[in-house]
Motif scaffolding. Structure first.
Motif, PDB file in Angstrom:
ATOM      1  N   THR A  34      22.933  -9.981   2.242  1.00  0.00           N
ATOM      2  CA  THR A  34      23.137 -10.331  -0.021  1.00  0.00           C
ATOM      3  C   THR A  34      23.465 -11.691  -0.059  1.00  0.00           C
ATOM      4  OG1 THR A  34      23.610  -8.271  -0.044  1.00  0.00           O
ATOM      5  CG2 THR A  34      24.571  -9.953  -1.271  1.00  0.00           C
ATOM      6  N   ARG A  35      24.081 -12.306   1.488  1.00  0.00           N
ATOM      7  CA  ARG A  35      24.792 -13.721   1.756  1.00  0.00           C
ATOM      8  C   ARG A  35      24.079 -14.320   2.728  1.00  0.00           C
ATOM      9  NH1 ARG A  35      27.187 -11.601  -2.596  1.00  0.00           N
ATOM     10  NH2 ARG A  35      28.858 -11.719  -3.100  1.00  0.00           N
ATOM     11  N   PRO A  36      24.286 -15.301   3.006  1.00  0.00           N
ATOM     12  CA  PRO A  36      23.555 -16.125   4.687  1.00  0.00           C
ATOM     13  C   PRO A  36      24.409 -15.007   5.490  1.00  0.00           C
ATOM     14  CG  PRO A  36      23.696 -17.446   2.245  1.00  0.00           C
ATOM     15  CD  PRO A  36      24.144 -16.070   1.627  1.00  0.00           C
ATOM     16  N   PRO A  37      23.242 -15.250   6.585  1.00  0.00           N
ATOM     17  CA  PRO A  37      24.408 -14.736   7.574  1.00  0.00           C
ATOM     18  C   PRO A  37      24.998 -15.514   8.201  1.00  0.00           C
ATOM     19  CG  PRO A  37      21.964 -14.875   7.956  1.00  0.00           C
ATOM     20  CD  PRO A  37      22.441 -15.110   6.953  1.00  0.00           C
ATOM     21  N   PHE A  38      24.826 -16.924   8.227  1.00  0.00           N
ATOM     22  CA  PHE A  38      26.190 -17.857   8.550  1.00  0.00           C
ATOM     23  C   PHE A  38      26.729 -18.705   8.225  1.00  0.00           C
ATOM     24  CE2 PHE A  38      22.978 -16.824  12.054  1.00  0.00           C
ATOM     25  CZ  PHE A  38      23.756 -16.339  12.759  1.00  0.00           C
ATOM     26  N   GLY A  39      26.772 -17.724   6.430  1.00  0.00           N
ATOM     27  CA  GLY A  39      27.336 -18.231   5.094  1.00  0.00           C
ATOM     28  C   GLY A  39      28.798 -18.350   5.083  1.00  0.00           C
ATOM     29  N   HIS A  47      26.558  -6.022  13.790  1.00  0.00           N
ATOM     30  CA  HIS A  47      25.773  -5.614  14.820  1.00  0.00           C
ATOM     31  C   HIS A  47      24.649  -5.123  12.830  1.00  0.00           C
ATOM     32  CE1 HIS A  47      26.376  -5.257  18.803  1.00  0.00           C
ATOM     33  NE2 HIS A  47      27.276  -6.384  17.939  1.00  0.00           N
ATOM     34  N   GLN A  48      25.512  -5.020  11.970  1.00  0.00           N
ATOM     35  CA  GLN A  48      24.540  -4.434  10.760  1.00  0.00           C
ATOM     36  C   GLN A  48      23.924  -5.339   9.956  1.00  0.00           C
ATOM     37  OE1 GLN A  48      25.866  -1.254   8.438  1.00  0.00           O
ATOM     38  NE2 GLN A  48      26.191   0.045  10.216  1.00  0.00           N
ATOM     39  N   ILE A  49      23.372  -5.895   8.945  1.00  0.00           N
ATOM     40  CA  ILE A  49      22.632  -6.311   7.977  1.00  0.00           C
ATOM     41  C   ILE A  49      23.561  -6.227   6.995  1.00  0.00           C
ATOM     42  CG2 ILE A  49      21.353  -7.003   5.764  1.00  0.00           C
ATOM     43  CD1 ILE A  49      19.474  -7.526   8.609  1.00  0.00           C
ATOM     44  N   ASP A  50      24.213  -7.591   5.884  1.00  0.00           N
ATOM     45  CA  ASP A  50      25.978  -7.453   5.675  1.00  0.00           C
ATOM     46  C   ASP A  50      26.601  -7.441   6.188  1.00  0.00           C
ATOM     47  OD1 ASP A  50      24.055  -8.695   3.160  1.00  0.00           O
ATOM     48  OD2 ASP A  50      23.397  -6.501   2.598  1.00  0.00           O
ATOM     49  N   GLU A  51      26.568  -8.373   7.689  1.00  0.00           N
ATOM     50  CA  GLU A  51      28.118  -7.649   8.393  1.00  0.00           C
ATOM     51  C   GLU A  51      29.157  -8.099   7.082  1.00  0.00           C
ATOM     52  OE1 GLU A  51      30.286  -9.140  12.358  1.00  0.00           O
ATOM     53  OE2 GLU A  51      28.260  -8.825  12.141  1.00  0.00           O
ATOM     54  N   ARG A  52      30.376  -7.283   6.807  1.00  0.00           N
ATOM     55  CA  ARG A  52      31.731  -8.435   5.987  1.00  0.00           C
ATOM     56  C   ARG A  52      32.672  -7.120   6.429  1.00  0.00           C
ATOM     57  NH1 ARG A  52      27.793  -4.554   4.023  1.00  0.00           N
ATOM     58  NH2 ARG A  52      28.908  -3.119   2.433  1.00  0.00           N
ATOM     59  N   VAL A  53      33.805  -7.965   6.102  1.00  0.00           N
ATOM     60  CA  VAL A  53      35.411  -7.787   6.105  1.00  0.00           C
ATOM     61  C   VAL A  53      35.793  -7.843   5.132  1.00  0.00           C
ATOM     62  CG1 VAL A  53      35.127  -7.358   9.254  1.00  0.00           C
ATOM     63  CG2 VAL A  53      36.158  -9.428   7.868  1.00  0.00           C
ATOM     64  N   PRO A  54      36.925  -7.135   4.468  1.00  0.00           N
ATOM     65  CA  PRO A  54      37.713  -7.592   3.959  1.00  0.00           C
ATOM     66  C   PRO A  54      38.399  -8.763   3.838  1.00  0.00           C
ATOM     67  CG  PRO A  54      37.906  -5.085   3.703  1.00  0.00           C
ATOM     68  CD  PRO A  54      37.021  -5.447   5.020  1.00  0.00           C
ATOM     69  N   VAL A  98      27.132 -13.620  19.287  1.00  0.00           N
ATOM     70  CA  VAL A  98      26.537 -12.859  17.881  1.00  0.00           C
ATOM     71  C   VAL A  98      25.527 -12.186  18.659  1.00  0.00           C
ATOM     72  CG1 VAL A  98      28.857 -13.368  16.216  1.00  0.00           C
ATOM     73  CG2 VAL A  98      26.342 -14.587  16.188  1.00  0.00           C
ATOM     74  N   VAL A  99      25.177 -11.406  17.597  1.00  0.00           N
ATOM     75  CA  VAL A  99      23.682 -10.523  17.868  1.00  0.00           C
ATOM     76  C   VAL A  99      22.459 -11.164  16.568  1.00  0.00           C
ATOM     77  CG1 VAL A  99      24.538  -8.359  18.714  1.00  0.00           C
ATOM     78  CG2 VAL A  99      24.654  -8.605  16.195  1.00  0.00           C
ATOM     79  N   PRO A 100      21.523 -11.326  17.323  1.00  0.00           N
ATOM     80  CA  PRO A 100      20.592 -11.577  16.212  1.00  0.00           C
ATOM     81  C   PRO A 100      20.994 -10.964  14.367  1.00  0.00           C
ATOM     82  CG  PRO A 100      19.536 -11.729  18.168  1.00  0.00           C
ATOM     83  CD  PRO A 100      21.206 -10.685  18.164  1.00  0.00           C
ATOM     84  N   PRO A 101      20.574 -12.300  13.765  1.00  0.00           N
ATOM     85  CA  PRO A 101      21.008 -11.715  12.687  1.00  0.00           C
ATOM     86  C   PRO A 101      20.031 -11.099  11.900  1.00  0.00           C
ATOM     87  CG  PRO A 101      20.927 -13.921  11.936  1.00  0.00           C
ATOM     88  CD  PRO A 101      20.577 -13.372  13.805  1.00  0.00           C
ATOM     89  N   GLY A 102      18.799 -10.806  12.133  1.00  0.00           N
ATOM     90  CA  GLY A 102      17.509 -10.410  11.169  1.00  0.00           C
ATOM     91  C   GLY A 102      17.453 -11.139  10.454  1.00  0.00           C
TER      92      GLY A 102
END
Length: 388
Positions: free
Chosen positions: A85-90, A357-364, A75-79
């Motif tokens: 909003t939630r931890p990037p690796f949570g 590749h964005q902050i708060d990457e998420r999917v339903p 993956v790309v770095p999370p910044g």
């Protein structure tokens, strides 16, 4: 003794993968999580480390046809974590959404692939053929020691695939929008013009590298590469950097550098475009008492998987689950499909890529479930419609 997991549900595996901070080229244990799941499903797994990159190849069965799932766990770095909003690796699942770096691109799709195999085997039993996985840790990086290198090694070992599906997040807005049936090629070039430093008041004692660089860039950008070809948008050349690094106002610099990228369709090849650039560089050298050089790297050729039985099968399966018939497109960036197309017909279909590749990457979470159903249907249809 290894605990047996319920692999028919893709969510726990997706969460386990996201919790491994596998920022290119670090693996952080992500491939180990996937390897354990595939071994539970009866796959023979092999690691292919090249340089700093680890890769996984797994196969169940030896007969033809062989259906290959392909993708990446890097993956790309999370910044900054604080911006999320939630931890990037949570890997939190909340309000129907799965949050985390890689949820869309593309750990969610890999989990759906594994769950689809589990459901397919439970319902259909042993297929008349083989299923394989090629998962790299280098897709988001230079892409030198990942899929490209593994494919060469597998070919030398006699491995063959009949068709491949890559789980990139191909859908721009809604699951079922788009299947990638090809990609444009990509060429990167660094132009370096070396002149002779001198005082601006005495230009006859210097050789300014900036005018020939600008003239060369003007000639390159003035060419209309094409107006588009069937299935592809027009090719484009984009200047991405012009650098002199001169902090003074009274010195002619010794060198100037520019970079540009060309995204090209099947009207061109990387070799032909490279030769055009070299020809223009040679012309620039004729009238310049210095040196003009081009460092050219073609990172992928344009390709198209023609519409036919394979792409129709994919469209039919997506439409059956989503009610939408996906378009076959070739836009966007590059992917590892550019390497796979040299070995087997390949297409790409995965989750919605709106937040990749964005902050708060998420999917339903429901999209991961739907993708699992689509992949399951694809396997069922494939081994029915593509006999050995």
């Amino acid at each position: 003794m290894r605990t047996t997991a319920d692999l028919s549900n893709p969510l726990p595996l997706a969460q386990a993968l996201i919790r491994r901070p596998s920022i290119t080229p670090a693996d952080a244990g992500a491939l180990g999580v996937l390897e354990a799941a595939l071994e539970q499903l009866g796959f023979a797994c092999r690691r292919y480390p090249f340089g700093e990159v680890d890769n996984l190849y797994a196969r169940r069965g030896s007969a033809s046809p062989c259906f290959l799932f392909a993708g990446h766990t890097d993956v790309v770095p999370p910044g900054a974590d604080a911006d999320w909003t939630r931890p990037p690796f949570g890997a939190e699942a909340d309000d129907g959404l799965l949050w985390g770096r890689g949820a869309a691109d593309m750990k969610g799709a890999i989990a759906a692939m594994v769950a689809a195999v589990d459901r397919f085997l439970a319902k259909a039993g042993e297929p008349d053929g083989s299923i394989a996985f090629l998962i790299t840790g280098d897709e988001e990086g230079p892409a030198i020691h990942g899929t490209k290198a593994v494919l060469v090694a597998l070919a030398e070992e006699g491995e063959r695939f009949d068709h491949c599906l890559v789980g990139e997040p191909t859908n721009p807005n809604t699951l079922g929008d788009t299947i990638k049936s090809g990609r444009r090629g990509s060429l990167n070039c660094r132009l370096t013009v070396t002149g002779r430093q001198g005082h601006v008041a005495y230009p006859e004692r210097a050789e300014n590298p900036i005018p020939p660089l600008l003239t060369l860039l003007g000639r390159l950008t003035a060419r209309e590469l094409d107006t588009g070809v069937p299935h592809f948008q027009p090719s484009n050349l984009e200047v991405t950097s012009v650098d002199v690094g001169n902090p003074t106002t009274n010195v002619i610099p010794a060198a100037a550098v520019a970079r540009f990228n060309i995204r090209f369709n099947i009207a061109h090849t990387g070799d032909a475009l490279s030769q055009w650039i070299r020809d223009e560089v040679a012309k620039a050298n004729l009238d310049f008492d210095g040196r003009v050089e081009a460092d050219i790297h073609v990172t992928g050729e344009a390709f198209l998987t023609p519409a036919g039985a394979f792409t129709t099968l994919l469209q039919d399966c997506v439409e059956a689950e989503t009610g939408r018939r996906p378009a076959l497109t070739t836009g966007g960036g590059t992917s590892d499909a550019r390497f796979i197309q040299l070995y087997a017909p390949v297409a790409e279909f995965g989750l919605v890529g709106a937040t990749m590749h964005q902050i708060d990457e998420r999917v339903p979470v429901s999209d991961i479930e739907s993708l699992t159903s689509i992949y399951t249907r694809i396997l069922t249809r494939y081994f029915k419609d593509f006999p050995a």
